[in-house]
Motif scaffolding. Structure first.
Motif, PDB file in Angstrom:
ATOM      1  N   ALA A   1       4.432   4.829  -1.053  1.00 39.72           N
ATOM      2  CA  ALA A   1       3.216   4.499  -1.784  1.00 39.72           C
ATOM      3  C   ALA A   1       2.758   5.642  -2.678  1.00 39.72           C
ATOM      4  N   GLU A   2       2.929   6.902  -2.193  1.00 42.99           N
ATOM      5  CA  GLU A   2       2.487   8.037  -3.004  1.00 42.99           C
ATOM      6  C   GLU A   2       3.267   8.118  -4.311  1.00 42.99           C
TER       7      GLU A   2
ATOM      8  N   ALA B   1       2.130   5.458  -6.698  1.00 50.03           N
ATOM      9  CA  ALA B   1       0.858   5.811  -7.313  1.00 50.03           C
ATOM     10  C   ALA B   1       1.057   6.809  -8.446  1.00 50.03           C
TER      11      ALA B   1
ATOM     12  N   GLU C   1      -3.111  -3.859  -6.058  1.00 44.19           N
ATOM     13  CA  GLU C   1      -3.615  -2.668  -5.372  1.00 44.19           C
ATOM     14  C   GLU C   1      -2.892  -2.470  -4.041  1.00 44.19           C
TER      15      GLU C   1
ATOM     16  N   ASP D   1      -0.782   0.818  -2.847  1.00 45.44           N
ATOM     17  CA  ASP D   1      -1.138   1.669  -1.705  1.00 45.44           C
ATOM     18  C   ASP D   1      -0.248   1.455  -0.488  1.00 45.44           C
TER      19      ASP D   1
END
Length: 400
Positions: free
Chosen positions: A50-51, A54, A329, A333
């Protein structure tokens, strides 16, 4: 039973040209791609942590029916959900792919042709149910399916780990439209016009009829729902569901014929859930001058402009944009989960337009709609749907 119904539904869809949405705006011009925003995203973001997603953003595609992402209605609302997400995450991008034929097999093939190039693919419309198998074959990609649940090759409903599929309780939005129509009619004759008797359209019809019956029972109105027998619909099980069906989502001329016929019967408020065929109903109402229309799916007030007046009473809402945004979203995440969900008023996913300057209802009507909305939201009122056993527009929880 529902799996058999869905299989029948897919079979019917394959036999018909499928267009999504209830809007009454002109068909968008054909274009294969729409704006991409900000910098390019890694096509491997969906399989990264997820990081990393992002940091790099999501590479998103939206594949639509011929009416495109600027149809002012169904597709555009989905697209706006993506744009809302990108506004918050400008490192992400979106590309619009427009399937120009409306053919179900072609719609699925359009997704197959691009699946390798994107992290997330958004497919708005019933005609995309068959992309479930593509999702299974590409587990590193994420899929957001709107207004349908995925199906396998036989047409049976399936749940796919990497696909979030959302349907909406159209009967709730139809119910609010029916209450509004009953409270605002001057002739005491109202109607609903639909495209094809797919489950979502029958849900709108049954909800509308139930809303009129509720207003008559609870608020003392005396409205009659007008149906013309020659335009009765047949649902995916072969049952006659009545109503007023154009028989197509892209037949404006027949839409006008149906609209004119209902106006000749004395209807002064018509709820329109007929895709591009609804253009004809809007035209009939504008030509008459004394008829109001209730829009569908999104706020259609701008479509109701008629010289210095407007024909839109209000619009029944199916809030897709917010839910597309929410799903994206979750992809970003890392909390994304594949599931099939039916979204209702309890998540603010159905409703009606009451914003100042975007409707023409009285304060009393808005107050009564707010009352009924709260009862639908908490489950006291449960409007009937196409396949709700033991519940009909004449007898449903909350009526008595």
């Amino acid at each position: 039973m529902m799996k058999k119904i869905l299989a029948l539904t897919l079979t019917l869809a394959l036999a018909l040209t499928a267009f999504s949405g209830c809007g009454s705006t002109e068909t968008a011009s054909s274009s294969s791609a729409a704006a991409e925003s900000s910098t390019a995203a890694s096509s491997e973001a969906s399989s990264a942590p997820a990081e990393e997603a992002a940091a790099t953003g999501l590479k998103i595609a939206i594949v639509t029916s011929p009416s495109g992402v600027d149809d002012g209605s169904f597709n555009q609302d989905n697209y706006n959900g993506i744009l809302s997400f990108i506004e918050k995450h400008p490192e992400s991008t979106v590309t619009h792919v427009q399937e120009t034929t409306g053919d179900v097999a072609a719609a699925v093939q359009a997704v197959a042709d691009i699946v390798a190039d994107y992290d997330v693919i958004v497919t708005p419309g019933f005609q995309f149910a068959g992309v479930g198998t593509i999702a299974q074959e590409n587990p590193d990609k994420k899929f957001i399916l709107v207004d349908s649940f995925p199906s396998d090759a036989s047409g049976a409903e399936i749940v796919v780990d990497n696909m979030y599929a959302m349907q909406f309780a159209e009967q709730e939005s139809g119910f609010f439209a029916g209450v509004a129509a009953a409270l605002e009619t001057k002739t005491n004759k109202v109607a609903v016009v639909n495209g094809v008797a797919y489950p979502s359209n029958v849900n709108y019809q049954y909800g509308f009829e139930a809303g009129v019956n509720y207003a008559n029972a609870k608020y003392g109105t005396t409205a009659q729902v007008v149906e013309i027998a020659s335009y009765a619909g047949t649902d995916v099980t072969g049952a006659n569901v009545g109503g007023n069906y154009v028989g197509d989502f892209n037949d404006e001329s027949t839409g006008k014929v149906v609209g004119d016929a209902l106006i000749a019967e004395g209807c002064d408020i018509i709820f329109v859930a007929a895709g591009n065929s609804g253009n004809g109903v809007f035209t009939a109402a504008k030509e008459n001058g004394n008829v109001k229309v209730i829009g569908c799916d999104v706020d259609q007030y701008d479509d109701g402009v008629n010289g210095d007046s407007n024909i839109i009473l209000t619009s029944g809402l199916k809030v897709m944009s917010i839910n597309v945004d929410r799903a994206l979203e979750r992809v970003l995440d890392g909390s994304f989960k594949g599931e099939n969900v039916i979204l209702k008023a309890d998540t603010d996913s159905t409703g009606f337009v009451k914003s100042e300057g975007r409707h023409q209802m009285s304060e009393d009507t808005v107050a009564k709609l707010d009352e009924t909305y709260a009862l639908v939201k908490d489950g006291t009122i449960v409007p009937p749907s196409n396949f709700s056993e033991g519940s009909t527009p004449e007898n449903f929880p909350g009526l008595n």
